[in-house]
Every structure is written in C-alpha cells, then in structure tokens.
Design a protein around this motif. Structure first.
Motif, PDB file in Angstrom:
ATOM      1  N   PHE A 114      46.915 -24.052  13.936  1.00 58.65           N
ATOM      2  CA  PHE A 114      45.711 -24.886  14.098  1.00 58.65           C
ATOM      3  C   PHE A 114      46.034 -26.379  14.088  1.00 58.65           C
ATOM      4  N   ASP A 115      46.522 -26.864  12.931  1.00 60.51           N
ATOM      5  CA  ASP A 115      46.673 -28.313  12.773  1.00 60.51           C
ATOM      6  C   ASP A 115      47.650 -28.891  13.775  1.00 60.51           C
ATOM      7  N   LEU A 116      47.169 -29.832  14.558  1.00 58.68           N
ATOM      8  CA  LEU A 116      48.001 -30.571  15.506  1.00 58.68           C
ATOM      9  C   LEU A 116      48.519 -29.690  16.648  1.00 58.68           C
ATOM     10  N   TYR A 162      44.331 -30.687   5.731  1.00 57.86           N
ATOM     11  CA  TYR A 162      44.535 -31.264   4.392  1.00 57.86           C
ATOM     12  C   TYR A 162      44.083 -32.721   4.372  1.00 57.86           C
ATOM     13  N   ASN A 163      44.477 -33.471   5.412  1.00 59.34           N
ATOM     14  CA  ASN A 163      44.096 -34.897   5.435  1.00 59.34           C
ATOM     15  C   ASN A 163      42.587 -35.078   5.431  1.00 59.34           C
ATOM     16  N   ILE A 164      41.859 -34.150   6.078  1.00 59.43           N
ATOM     17  CA  ILE A 164      40.397 -34.260   6.130  1.00 59.43           C
ATOM     18  C   ILE A 164      39.840 -34.276   4.709  1.00 59.43           C
ATOM     19  N   TYR A 208      57.232 -35.519   1.301  1.00 57.21           N
ATOM     20  CA  TYR A 208      57.580 -34.201   1.852  1.00 57.21           C
ATOM     21  C   TYR A 208      57.526 -34.118   3.382  1.00 57.21           C
ATOM     22  N   TYR A 209      56.662 -34.908   4.024  1.00 55.65           N
ATOM     23  CA  TYR A 209      56.549 -34.774   5.491  1.00 55.65           C
ATOM     24  C   TYR A 209      57.891 -35.077   6.190  1.00 55.65           C
ATOM     25  N   PRO A 210      58.633 -36.119   5.755  1.00 54.77           N
ATOM     26  CA  PRO A 210      59.946 -36.348   6.391  1.00 54.77           C
ATOM     27  C   PRO A 210      60.897 -35.152   6.217  1.00 54.77           C
ATOM     28  N   GLU A 270      56.808 -26.454  -3.093  1.00 54.07           N
ATOM     29  CA  GLU A 270      56.501 -27.465  -4.107  1.00 54.07           C
ATOM     30  C   GLU A 270      55.377 -28.397  -3.623  1.00 54.07           C
ATOM     31  N   TRP A 271      55.460 -28.804  -2.347  1.00 47.26           N
ATOM     32  CA  TRP A 271      54.440 -29.720  -1.790  1.00 47.26           C
ATOM     33  C   TRP A 271      53.057 -29.060  -1.821  1.00 47.26           C
ATOM     34  N   TRP A 272      52.974 -27.875  -1.243  1.00 47.92           N
ATOM     35  CA  TRP A 272      51.679 -27.183  -1.169  1.00 47.92           C
ATOM     36  C   TRP A 272      51.126 -26.943  -2.583  1.00 47.92           C
ATOM     37  N   ALA A 287      48.904 -23.027   8.084  1.00 54.62           N
ATOM     38  CA  ALA A 287      49.302 -23.437   6.742  1.00 54.62           C
ATOM     39  C   ALA A 287      48.396 -24.553   6.236  1.00 54.62           C
ATOM     40  N   GLY A 288      47.295 -24.781   6.946  1.00 53.67           N
ATOM     41  CA  GLY A 288      46.308 -25.773   6.516  1.00 53.67           C
ATOM     42  C   GLY A 288      45.303 -25.134   5.557  1.00 53.67           C
ATOM     43  N   ILE A 289      44.100 -25.725   5.488  1.00 57.52           N
ATOM     44  CA  ILE A 289      43.057 -25.185   4.603  1.00 57.52           C
ATOM     45  C   ILE A 289      42.050 -24.417   5.457  1.00 57.52           C
ATOM     46  N   GLY A 305      52.200 -23.449  19.137  1.00 58.49           N
ATOM     47  CA  GLY A 305      52.527 -24.084  17.868  1.00 58.49           C
ATOM     48  C   GLY A 305      53.037 -25.494  18.056  1.00 58.49           C
ATOM     49  N   ASP A 306      53.161 -26.213  16.935  1.00 61.29           N
ATOM     50  CA  ASP A 306      53.715 -27.571  17.031  1.00 61.29           C
ATOM     51  C   ASP A 306      54.915 -27.749  16.116  1.00 61.29           C
ATOM     52  N   SER A 307      55.298 -26.650  15.462  1.00 63.68           N
ATOM     53  CA  SER A 307      56.407 -26.766  14.515  1.00 63.68           C
ATOM     54  C   SER A 307      57.351 -25.586  14.726  1.00 63.68           C
TER      55      SER A 307
HETATM   56  N1  LIG Z   1      49.310 -31.154   1.233  1.00 61.85           N
HETATM   57  C1  LIG Z   1      49.584 -31.036   2.538  1.00 61.85           C
HETATM   58  C2  LIG Z   1      50.267 -29.932   3.048  1.00 61.85           C
HETATM   59  C3  LIG Z   1      50.492 -29.873   4.410  1.00 61.85           C
HETATM   60  N2  LIG Z   1      50.079 -30.853   5.206  1.00 61.85           N
HETATM   61  C4  LIG Z   1      50.288 -30.774   6.671  1.00 61.85           C
HETATM   62  O1  LIG Z   1      49.438 -29.788   7.178  1.00 61.85           O
HETATM   63  C5  LIG Z   1      50.042 -29.113   8.262  1.00 61.85           C
HETATM   64  C6  LIG Z   1      49.576 -27.673   8.141  1.00 61.85           C
HETATM   65  O2  LIG Z   1      50.348 -26.797   8.798  1.00 61.85           O
HETATM   66  P1  LIG Z   1      49.975 -25.970  10.132  1.00 61.85           P
HETATM   67  O3  LIG Z   1      50.806 -24.770  10.007  1.00 61.85           O
HETATM   68  O4  LIG Z   1      48.530 -25.605  10.134  1.00 61.85           O
HETATM   69  O5  LIG Z   1      50.372 -26.853  11.267  1.00 61.85           O
HETATM   70  C7  LIG Z   1      51.546 -29.328   8.123  1.00 61.85           C
HETATM   71  O6  LIG Z   1      52.066 -29.789   9.338  1.00 61.85           O
HETATM   72  C8  LIG Z   1      51.696 -30.401   7.044  1.00 61.85           C
HETATM   73  O7  LIG Z   1      52.349 -31.541   7.529  1.00 61.85           O
HETATM   74  C9  LIG Z   1      49.401 -31.927   4.713  1.00 61.85           C
HETATM   75  O8  LIG Z   1      48.996 -32.842   5.477  1.00 61.85           O
HETATM   76  N3  LIG Z   1      49.170 -32.018   3.349  1.00 61.85           N
END
Ligand SMILES: Nc1ccn([C@@H]2O[C@H](COP(=O)(O)O)[C@@H](O)[C@H]2O)c(=O)n1
Length: 273
Positions: free
Chosen positions: A17-19, A35-37, A59-61, A79-81, A132-134, A202-204
């Motif tokens: 979904f995301d991106l 998540y950002n929303i 964690y994003y890098p 750990e991030w999630w 992996a989003g919400i 997908g984007d990843s």
């Molecule tokens: N706390 C977080 C955890 C993850 N993210 C970003 O959300 C994207 C979710 O993954 P998709 O599989 O749906 O693409 C992922 O790319 C993380 O960068 C976030 O922003 N905050």
C-alpha cells in the motif's frame, strides 16, 4: 458489473500500500505513509511526534540502505515498528478519531487509482493488499476515496482498541517491511487456489516475497515503483523486478497492463482456452 473473467485467465493482484498504491510525492513534497498520517496528526502530542520522527530518521536509512543485507536489517525493523507502536499506545488515541485523522491528512492515492480499483472489482479479480503500514488508516484512506470494494482483502498492522475505545496495542502478527510472506497470510492464500497468475506491485525489495506461498502460482509479474534513492537502487531493482517504474506517481502502466490482460483473457475464454 462487467463479466468476471475466468479465474485461469485473470490474475490475482497482490500489492503493497504505502508509496505503491499511495503516492510517494506530490508538488515536490513527500506524501505521508499510513504511519506518517497518524504521527503528524493532532491525536499525537508534539513530544511523541518528535520521538517518532527521531525513530524515522534513525531507521529509514537502514531500511533503504542498498549495501546492507536484508538479514542484517531485520532486527532493526522489528525494533522500529515495536518502539513506534509503544509510543502510539501511550497517546490515548480513540477509534472514533481515525476517520477524521485521515480526512485531515495529505494522503493521496496514485493517479489512476479509480480505474485500478474499479477494474479489479468489476471483473471479480481479487486484490490482496499486504502492508507493513497501519491497516485501520490505509483502509480508511481507500474507503474515503470510494474505492474499498468487497474484492479487496487487507493484511496489515491493525490497531487493537479496548472497551473504552482507546488504542491499547496492535494485533499480532507484527508485519514489518521484510516479513511479508505466507506466514502472515496463509489462510487467505488458500482462497486463491487455482489462480495461477499474480500481478505483484511494490516499492521495496521486501515486497518481492508477498506472493510466496500462494498455492499453485505459475507466473508472477513483479512491478516495482522506484521512488527514492533512484540512482543507488536502480541496479538492484532492475535485477529484482520485471518492470521498474522510476518516479512514476501514476498507476498508468498497471492499468494498461490490466486492460491488456483482461482483453487477452476474454479472447482466450471465447476461444475455449
Ligand atoms: N513507524 C514507522 C514504521 C514504518 N514506516 C514506513 O511505513 C512503510 C510501511 O511499509 P509498506 O510495506 O506498507 O510499504 C515503510 O516503508 C516505512 O518506511 C513509518 O513511516 N513509520
């Protein structure tokens, strides 16, 4: 409703979904992930937002480092999630606030989303969103655009609200960017038995495994949206996906492919194949 295409001809669509279904950028600015929303909404305090931003910056890098092998990234992603979920659970977020949070956000689906969701619905093609989003947030984004149809099934991180309506946790299993596979979607995959063609979006690089475990699949066409760090990641994306779309904020190529597949599928069935 258009005639459903025979299951053998029609693909199943498995998408992030995301991106991927949502936009990465608009007017030179980054669009929010699910998540950002929530992180950027009024239901999260300034202090918590700062902490969530610090987690993202750390964690994003790691998530997008092309030099770092996936196995090494894994513990960092868990750990991030987990840390983000703990922070969000301390915010007294109410179930009833989710629709408003989404309405007030800058969430955007990719251009062409209407044709995409409607085509799949009209032709009875299952759309499996593996995110992996919400889950609650992304489902609301799709619903508010009038695109949530019964052919859509979502597996994601869904919020767990208590009897008082407040967020108390996230439902298991935790889905992060690198564990999207049959372990989290086995029961749904059984319903796809007999559908041999998958269109994967997908984007990843973590999205590449999303259709692993769909029983009897013969062909998976993998389409990758390369949104960020384009120069550094291009080679790896070209090696991993069948089609790579660079900084393409539309679903134009996907919609074109669907039209082509549906047209040949209908012709095939008319010829009795
Ligand atoms: N706390 C977080 C955890 C993850 N993210 C970003 O959300 C994207 C979710 O993954 P998709 O599989 O749906 O693409 C992922 O790319 C993380 O960068 C976030 O922003 N905050």
């Amino acid at each position: 409703m258009a005639e459903a295409v025979p299951a053998l001809c029609a693909p199943t669509v498995v998408s992030d979904f995301d991106l991927t279904l949502s936009r990465f950028a608009h007017g030179g600015r980054r669009c929010p992930s699910s998540y950002n929303i929530l992180d950027n909404s009024k239901v999260v305090s300034e202090e918590c937002r700062r902490e969530l931003t610090a987690l993202f910056d750390h964690y994003y890098p790691i998530e997008t480092d092309p030099q770092c092998p996936m196995e090494e990234k894994l513990p960092h992603m868990v750990e991030w999630w987990s840390r983000a979920h703990d922070l969000l659970c301390g915010q007294r977020i109410q179930r009833l606030q989710i629709a408003e949070v989404v309405r007030e956000s800058g969430a955007m689906l990719r251009e062409g989303y209407g044709a995409f969701f409607d085509t799949l619905h009209c032709h009875g093609i299952p759309l499996f969103i593996f995110s992996a989003g919400i889950g609650d947030i992304l489902e609301e984004v799709i619903r508010q655009r009038g695109a949530l149809h019964p052919n859509t099934h979502i597996v994601s991180n869904y919020m767990d609200f208590g009897d008082d309506g407040l967020l108390q946790g996230f439902k298991a299993p935790l889905i992060h960017i690198f564990n999207k596979n049959s372990s989290a979607a086995a029961s749904y995959f059984q319903q796809l038995q007999g559908r041999t063609n998958v269109l994967l979006l997908g984007d990843s690089l973590g999205d590449l495994s999303m259709a692993d475990g769909v029983p009897g699949v013969q062909n998976v066409l993998k389409i990758g949206f390369l949104n960020d760090k384009v120069e550094e990641q291009r080679e790896c994306y070209l090696d991993s996906f069948d089609i790579v779309l660079e900084r393409d904020e539309t679903l134009g190529v996907v919609n074109g492919l669907l039209q082509h597949i549906l047209c040949s599928g209908a012709c095939g069935s008319a010829q009795g194949s």
